[in-house]
Design a protein around this motif. Structure first.
Motif, short mmCIF file in Angstrom:
data_model
loop_
_atom_site.label_atom_id
_atom_site.label_comp_id
_atom_site.label_asym_id
_atom_site.label_seq_id
_atom_site.Cartn_x
_atom_site.Cartn_y
_atom_site.Cartn_z
N PHE A 93 42.37 29.62 44.17
CA PHE A 93 42.49 28.69 45.05
C PHE A 93 43.66 28.63 45.67
O PHE A 93 44.77 28.30 44.97
N PRO A 94 43.85 28.58 47.12
CA PRO A 94 45.27 28.71 47.61
C PRO A 94 46.09 27.52 47.49
O PRO A 94 45.31 26.55 47.25
N VAL A 95 47.31 27.31 47.49
CA VAL A 95 47.86 26.16 47.20
C VAL A 95 48.70 25.86 48.38
O VAL A 95 49.43 26.52 49.09
N SER A 96 48.60 24.42 48.72
CA SER A 96 49.67 23.98 49.68
C SER A 96 49.77 22.54 49.32
O SER A 96 49.08 21.96 48.56
N TRP A 97 50.73 21.64 49.89
CA TRP A 97 51.24 20.30 49.60
C TRP A 97 49.60 19.54 49.99
O TRP A 97 49.18 19.60 51.14
N GLY A 98 49.09 18.87 49.26
CA GLY A 98 47.85 17.78 49.55
C GLY A 98 46.86 18.28 48.66
O GLY A 98 45.87 17.61 48.60
N GLU A 110 54.24 28.11 45.34
CA GLU A 110 54.08 28.93 46.63
C GLU A 110 55.03 29.90 46.64
O GLU A 110 55.01 31.13 47.24
N ALA A 111 56.31 29.90 45.74
CA ALA A 111 57.22 30.81 45.87
C ALA A 111 56.78 31.98 44.64
O ALA A 111 57.54 32.77 44.22
N SER A 112 55.79 31.59 43.95
CA SER A 112 55.34 32.40 42.69
C SER A 112 55.02 33.95 43.05
O SER A 112 55.13 34.92 42.11
N GLY A 113 54.41 34.15 44.10
CA GLY A 113 54.12 35.33 44.45
C GLY A 113 52.59 35.70 43.72
O GLY A 113 51.84 36.84 44.06
N GLU A 114 51.97 34.67 42.94
CA GLU A 114 50.86 34.96 42.24
C GLU A 114 49.51 34.79 43.57
O GLU A 114 49.62 33.97 44.39
N LYS A 115 48.74 35.41 43.25
CA LYS A 115 47.28 35.47 44.07
C LYS A 115 46.43 34.53 43.39
O LYS A 115 45.88 34.82 42.38
N GLU A 150 43.91 26.81 37.14
CA GLU A 150 44.69 28.19 37.13
C GLU A 150 46.25 27.90 37.54
O GLU A 150 47.12 28.56 37.11
N HIS A 151 46.48 26.92 38.89
CA HIS A 151 47.77 26.38 39.02
C HIS A 151 48.50 25.92 37.78
O HIS A 151 49.64 25.89 37.44
N GLU A 152 47.99 24.79 37.05
CA GLU A 152 48.23 24.02 36.04
C GLU A 152 48.81 25.18 34.81
O GLU A 152 49.88 24.71 34.44
#
Length: 464
Positions: A327-332, A319-324, A338-340
């Motif tokens: 797939f949006p990231v949020s808890w859950g 969330e703090a990475s500033g990356e676009k 791409e996130h991994e």
């Protein structure tokens, strides 16, 4: 010729010159002039060819015409020191036998480079290319190294069924196995298909995992592993998915999630180390042809400590990475590759073991943490791949497991045998699954999973 014993090319290239030898294999190339011909011969034992030098005057045109790319020949002659660069020895041909010709007008593998896409369309011939020879030898070496690793640790190799009535992952994407007449299946009074008349007397499918049966083995033998084909009827046409792939699934009694992570890290490092020690010729070829950082990446994994990262912290970093992200990231949310890969490649620069996932995105059998929200899952995330291993400490409490099965509305009737492992002498235990082809993507540097299995099975494709 046949009085000599055939020596494989791999061994010939290490021999001292000065003796008569017999080599057999397939012609990669033939070049030369009217006096001398040079044949590159390969028999699959190594990425390297042996050069055959043919004095044209000693052989009729008739036989030389038959020696084309793809033809199979046997050559006896003297092993001599090589004048050319690239190899120490070559064979001066005395006698040549042509076992099988390959018409240059129709043989699909000619000297020019072929795209991986084209080679997928002739998967029955692609093992004869340098690339697939290398990949398949590495595949063999990794399979051997897996058995060696677990054998040395005292694990028992357990064969779990390929045909099963239970859906381990709860995903429902299974291939059905039936002998019923599909044109006219028997039906019950209420019109449903009557599986009691099927071969097994119930609805059965190809397995998506050997884990549940593996747990039964661990509850008796202590430490087991499975290594076999698994099937997912998932309509995924991606470079990371196959409908038929191989999985390695160890299950260990008395292991908690930390022991599980330690084993997974040690296991994967030992496999990569084995590849570096035993497959260097093939790795060098793949490094030079496809992925200039391959060997460096493999060496870095062996020598680094993997990061242990709780899911909640991972989400904060993303969330703090500033990356676009696509797939949006949020808890859950369930992490995408791409996130991994961001966490592994950009943030930490090393493999990550992610733990303590939200229980809602993980399978029913994972041990629940005290917080009531997360489970003791652990996924190993790798550069270029994303998730390569998925595992967890298993829920050993009968009450909690039953509650979770009911919560998810799963069919109890096919799981009673599994619940018995918690009814009778339950024990803390853990395990994980390693997708063999995902491991091979990492070790070979190939970018498409269809290129690390001899005959890929994907949606609309079951050739050969």
């Amino acid at each position: 010729m046949e009085t000599l014993t055939r020596t494989k090319v791999k061994a010939l290239l290490k021999e001292e010159p000065g003796k008569e030898v017999l080599a057999k294999g397939w012609v990669r190339t033939k070049r030369g002039n009217k006096n001398v011909a040079f044949i590159a011969l390969n028999d699959g034992s190594t990425i390297n060819n042996i050069q055959i030098v043919v004095d044209v005057a000693n052989f009729g045109d008739e036989i030389l015409k038959k020696i084309t790319t793809g033809a199979c020949i046997g050559v006896s002659g003297m092993l001599v020191a090589s004048m050319g660069s690239g190899q120490a020895v070559e064979i001066q041909a005395k006698e040549i036998t042509v076992y099988g010709e390959a018409d240059p007008n129709t043989y699909p593998l000619q000297k020019k480079g072929h795209s991986l896409e084209y080679l997928r369309s002739i998967a029955h011939l692609r093992p004869r290319t340098n690339t697939f020879g290398a990949v398949l030898r590495i595949r063999h070496a990794m399979a051997f190294a897996i058995h060696k690793y677990f054998n040395e640790k005292g694990f028992v190799y357990l064969h779990t069924p390929l045909i099963t009535a239970s859906d381990c992952e709860g995903a429902g994407e299974m291939f059905q196995v039936t002998t019923l007449d599909l044109q006219n299946p028997p039906r019950t009074q209420d019109g449903a298909i009557d599986y009691s008349q099927d071969f097994f007397g119930k609805q059965t499918s190809l397995t998506v995992s050997g884990q549940l049966e593996g747990e039964l083995g661990a509850m008796a033998l202590g430490e087991i592993y499975t290594f076999g084909p698994t099937f997912r009827a998932e309509n995924s046409n991606t470079p990371r998915h196959l409908a038929e792939f191989w999985m390695i699934e160890p299950e260990m009694a008395f292991y908690d999630v930390k022991d599980n992570m330690d084993l997974a890290e040690d296991f994967i490092k030992s496999l990569v180390k084995y590849a570096l020690e035993n497959c260097m010729d093939d790795l060098k070829f793949l490094n030079d042809m496809f992925d200039k950082e391959l060997i460096e990446r493999l060496e870095s994994v062996v020598g680094t400590e993997f990061v242990r990262l709780p899911y909640t912290e991972g989400i904060k970093i993303l969330e703090a990475s500033g990356e676009k992200f696509e797939f949006p990231v949020s808890w859950g949310v369930d992490l995408q590759s791409e996130h991994e890969r961001y966490l592994v490649e950009k943030h930490f620069g090393k493999p990550v073991i992610m733990t303590d996932y939200p229980k809602d995105i993980k399978a029913f059998y994972m041990k629940q943490n005290e917080d009531g929200k997360t489970v003791r899952g652990m996924d190993v995330l790798f550069p270029k791949i994303g998730e390569i291993i998925g595992g967890s400490e298993r829920e050993s409490s009968l009450e909690k497991l039953e509650a979770r099965i009911n919560e998810l509305g799963m069919g109890r009737e096919t799981l009673e045998w599994y619940l018995d492992t918690r009814r009778f002498g339950s024990a803390p235990h853990s395990g994980f699954g390693l997708g063999f082809e995902r491991l091979l993507l990492f070790v070979t540097g190939m970018s498409n999973i269809r290129d690390v299995i001899p005959f890929p099975r994907t949606p609309k494709n079951a050739e050969y």
